[in-house]
Write a protein that holds these residues in place. Structure first.
Motif: not given
Ligand code: NA
Ligand code: NA
Lengths: 172, 334, 448
Positions: A39-41, B147-149, B161-163, B196-200
């Motif tokens: 769902s996240r990816h 944030f660190h982004s 939508g920013l992860k 890349g699991t998260i962006d920030a």
């Protein structure tokens, strides 16, 4: 004796059931972990509930598994000496050890577990690792019930060991 | 000879058994707040001439980290240094005196706590727990990291939508604003960014974050006094243990705690200033958060806390209003 | 409360555990009881109860430990999908001409499994189920068969993914990703040295691992190659699923085990081995294994709470720092303590006891934290294989078909040479620290 045997069977049944119920939380781990990742990816929609759900499910597995493992003698032993003893000597050793190394520890744990479970309901304790803030009371309650089941199973095993030492045969 | 033995007996009588306290930070050992906690414990021991020995423990070594306050209440510890937020399992209002959107920045936080009734409100919140705090026991760490982004934030639209890994109320409020808030432990931030699991993500203070090598995984560092204007750490003391102390030792405890809290605050402000330079030196782009994001965040935060004030226990509204009024008066001053 | 010196408490706690686990009573309760008893004496009952309960409860909700149930689940599904057996058979056909070939295949297969699975029980279980009988029935020495299974099965805990590294890294403030990378070459070197040992020993003593009789050999053919490649596909897919999930950022390491489990279920469906019964069975096995593993971990964690608050950590620190002969002497003492603790205590307990004590010392002594952490983890591999508390040996013994007549003595005799190889590898990594640090620095960045 018939009543005693019946009580033992009920305790065994409870431990079996604890395992049977707890096992579904293992499958839940797989489903929830995969769901959150996918769902996240792929959908850019991370959940806020997966993290705590995973942690709590893990806890339920370990705790409900405790009495199940005791029933099936699956808690790891160092059997270097123990493994070479006669059945009777093993039973005697287990009686002595459980009186000193099992019941005091687990009864004190249970006492605190009950106190905290009650407190958690009273103060509406929440888990705050995430901002989902799930209530802690249900898990604290499962924790206490599991310890209770473990102690029951320990008692059943103690009775069986006593019977075996005295009569030289298993009660079942 | 008899005189000597009398004198000897006299000395022996004076060597009273020291009072032993156990105190825990919320550690790890290399954490700034843990270091200052340890310094404070040792300073109390020294200032009391060894009459009150405060043994410092790293967070997590006696009870799990963040459970310090419960341990004080249970009599396991006599003192602890922790973030109030870690007690919102018991009191939702604890989250207010924390690194939260719309909270008070460093100086305002400290003066509100010491003179504006903050410490009293916190004691009121803790009710019949055997735990207390007092003015001077709070260090508002400068938590200006927004944030660190990996992503450049140019307007409110970039937040959609920013992860972003974001814990606490800030996470919830940003989610309400359209960010895809991700919940992972702080220890997995580095890798989650890298892959890349998260962006920030948000994490601790710039000084701490510099030591975590976050420049390697995030080209942008965003600063803003809105998401987390400060990150207060508070010394908590066992009421009963404190009341059993003679008056002079009580004074020593108050003085040393106040001294080391202030010292830590200053040290971290200084370290943060240095850290920002270091980030810039290695090429991290250090930016202020765009105004429209800040405004939207403040508005959303106000709405969020007003809602909560209506639904939580009265103490929540009381603390929220007190901080809000103080913040407005403080801003009028500048 | 009774005043006991910290030194005495240290001896009492470690000695108490050492002595009482030999009663054969489940070690979780032994460790917990020693902790509680000493805690009651040193701090009084109320404090001791609180420390024990809050740490026990806290660990039961620990996020990184979720890898234990998740990897176990994946292992059980894998084991029942039959894909692992296919791979073993075809590897055997390819290497059957070699003396000791089956044991070599076991190590290779163990290494591949190690790259799929991260918990100890899973790898050893699978290897025992598919490799023990073929080896013994083809005339291999029981010791060599058991030793190669235990040693290569234990590699699973070192070669990433690895629950041990996942638990270790955050404790020591290290990056999990860097630890994974750092473990790759030491793991492969161990695997390579195991193979070299097997080939050499079977050259000298051919009766230990006879080659396939000439008349049973089949010539190498394209069909054989295709079969080999085909059988290698599923495990490769699984490696891609787990490692790919971690490295492409789909999920952080712990969650990746969930995706790996899902991938294993999909493979079982493809291989037509899937049924609800399988899910139920895997779930129950998962409960059974993770309950006893985490029960030990939780009570060890409670034990460590007492151990640390009683000041025993300082005692050990002082002991190490006062060793004459400089930093390498201190380092050697640390490695020795880890090895000795490893004989008696479960690895999780050791990690919780030693990391808070040793990490600061190692940094203080000027060692690269990542290198030092991995040296301890490589060392800890021996803990799984050294009696009396030897998890890998227990799993082998518990899984082995009783008809094969494998005794504890056979296993221990077989494991000893592999222990020597691990020690040799540790020395190699001391002389050439780049074995550990090169890859993480290349892939991720500076390691200090
Ligand atoms: Na592995
Ligand atoms: Na061992």
């Amino acid at each position: 004796m018939a009543i005693l045997l019946k009580v033992l069977k009920i305790i065994d049944w409870l431990s079996e059931k604890a395992g049977a119920v707890g096992k579904w939380f293992a499958f839940l781990l797989v489903l929830v972990g995969s769901y959150d990742a996918i769902s996240r990816h792929f959908f850019n929609a991370p959940t806020i509930w997966a993290y705590d759900t995973l942690c709590i499910s893990g806890g339920v597995i370990y705790m409900l598994g405790a009495s199940y493992d005791y029933l099936h003698d699956a808690h790891t032993r160092v059997d270097l000496i123990y493994g070479n003893l006669s059945k009777r000597a093993q039973a005697i050793s287990d009686i002595v050890c459980s009186l000193f190394l099992f019941f005091p520890l687990m009864i004190f744990m249970l006492k605190l577990a009950i106190r905290w479970a009650v407190k958690a309901w009273q103060i509406h304790e929440v888990m705050f690792t995430s901002f989902w803030y799930p209530p802690a009371a249900p898990y604290r309650t499962v924790f206490a019930i599991s310890l209770f089941l473990l102690i029951l199973q320990g008692g059943a095993r103690l009775v069986r060991d006593f019977y075996f030492v005295i009569k030289g045969e298993t009660i079942d | 000879k008899s005189e000597a033995s009398v004198a000897g007996g006299d000395t022996a009588a004076k060597v009273v058994k020291p009072i032993i306290w156990k105190s825990s930070g919320h550690g790890p050992a290399t954490d700034f707040s843990q270091m200052y906690h340890d310094n404070c414990c040792n300073a109390i021991t020294e200032a009391s001439g060894g009459r009150l020995v405060v043994k410092p423990f790293v967070g997590g070594s006696i009870v799990p980290a963040y459970k310090e306050l419960d341990a004080i209440n249970e009599g396991v510890l006599q003192m602890g240094y922790t973030c109030p937020m870690y007690n919102l399992d018991k009191w939702p209002a604890a989250g207010l005196i924390s690194s939260r959107p719309g909270g008070l920045p460093g100086e305002a936080m400290r003066t509100w706590f010491n003179l504006g009734g903050g410490a009293d409100l916190m004691n009121k919140m803790m009710g019949d727990y055997d735990v207390m705090t007092f003015p001077g026991a709070l260090a508002p760490l400068p938590e200006e990291v927004f944030f660190h982004s990996k992503v450049k934030l140019e307007s409110l639209a970039d937040l959609q939508g920013l992860k972003a890994r974001c814990m606490g109320d800030g996470g919830e409020i940003l989610k309400r604003m359209g960010a895809a808030t991700v919940i992972i432990p702080g220890s997995e931030c580095y890798e989650a960014m890298q892959r890349g699991t998260i962006d920030a993500f948000e994490y601790s203070t710039v000084a701490t974050n510099w030591n975590m090598h976050f420049n390697e995984v995030a080209p942008y560092l965003y600063l803003s006094p809105t998401r987390a204007p400060s990150d207060p750490q508070v010394f908590f003391v066992s009421k009963s243990a404190f009341n059993e102390l003679p008056a002079d030792l009580q004074e020593i405890v108050r003085t040393e705690i106040s001294k080391w809290s202030q010292a830590q605050h200053e040290y971290l402000v200084f370290e943060s200033v240095k850290a920002i330079d270091k980030f810039k030196e290695v090429g991290t782009k250090v930016y202020k958060v765009p105004k429209d994001i800040e405004d939207a965040l403040n508005a959303e935060a106000a709405a969020f806390y007003e809602e909560k004030s209506a639904s939580e226990d009265p103490i929540f509204a009381e603390i929220y209003q007190s901080m809000k009024n103080y913040g407005e008066a403080y801003n009028a001053l500048h | 409360m009774i005043e006991l010196s910290a030194e005495f408490v240290t001896i009492l706690m470690l000695g108490g555990v050492f002595a009482l686990v030999l009663t054969g009573f489940p070690i979780a309760f032994v460790i917990g009881s020693v902790g509680l008893l000493v805690g009651m004496v040193v701090f009084g009952p109320d404090t001791a109860f609180h420390i024990m309960y809050s740490r026990f409860y806290g660990l039961s909700l620990n996020y990184p430990y979720l890898a234990v149930p998740l990897f176990t689940f994946m292992g059980v599904i894998l084991q029942h999908s039959g894909i692992t057996k296919d791979l073993y058979d075809s590897l055997y056909e390819s290497l059957g001409d070699l003396k000791g070939g089956l044991a070599v295949v076991t190590v290779i297969f163990g290494t591949i499994l190690a790259a799929c699975l991260g918990v100890i029980a899973a790898s050893v279980t699978i290897l025992t189920l598919i490799a023990l009988k073929p080896m013994i029935s083809r005339g291999y020495s029981k010791s060599l068969a058991a030793g190669s299974i235990v040693a290569s099965g234990t590699l699973g805990i070192l070669i990433p993914p690895s629950i041990m590294l996942v638990v270790y890294a955050p404790q020591a403030g290290l990056s999990i990703g860097q630890m994974f990378m750092g473990a790759v070459f030491p793991g492969l070197i161990l695997s390579f040295l195991y193979i070299v040992y097997i080939i050499v020993i079977c050259k000298v003593y051919p009766e230990m691992g006879p080659a396939i009789p000439k008349d049973q050999r089949t010539p190498f053919s394209a069909a054989k190659l295709i079969h080999l490649l085909k059988s290698m596909l599923p495990p490769i897919l699984l490696i891609v699923a787990v490692l790919g999930t971690i490295f492409s950022g789909i999920a952080p390491p712990t969650e990746a085990a969930a995706v790996g489990s899902l991938a294993a279920i999909l493979l079982a469906i493809i291989y037509r081995k899937f049924s609800w019964q399988l899910i139920k069975h895997a779930s129950l096995e998962t409960l059974k294994v993770s309950a006893f593993v985490v029960m030990i971990a939780a009570l060890c964690y409670a034990f460590v709470g007492i151990f640390m608050s009683a000041g025993s950590g300082d005692v050990v620190t002082h002991l190490i720092l006062s060793v004459p002969g400089g930093r390498w002497a201190s380092f050697t003492v640390i490695m020795l303590i880890v090895f000795l603790l490893g004989m008696f205590i479960e690895w999780i307990g050791i990690v919780f006891i030693i990391v808070p004590i040793f990490s600061p010392i190692l940094v203080q002594l000027g060692f690269n934290p990542l290198w030092a952490g991995l040296m301890i983890c490589i060392n800890l591999q021996m803990a799984f294989q050294t009696p009396p508390m030897a998890m890998s040996i227990f799993v082998l013994k518990g899984t082995a078909d009783p008809e094969l007549g494998l005794t504890m003595a056979d296993i221990i005799k077989g494991v000893l040479p592999f222990i020597a190889i691990i020690m040799f590898t540790l020395v190699l990594c001391m002389i050439f620290p780049e074995i550990i640090t090169w890859l993480p620095e290349k892939m991720i960045g500076p390691t200090h």
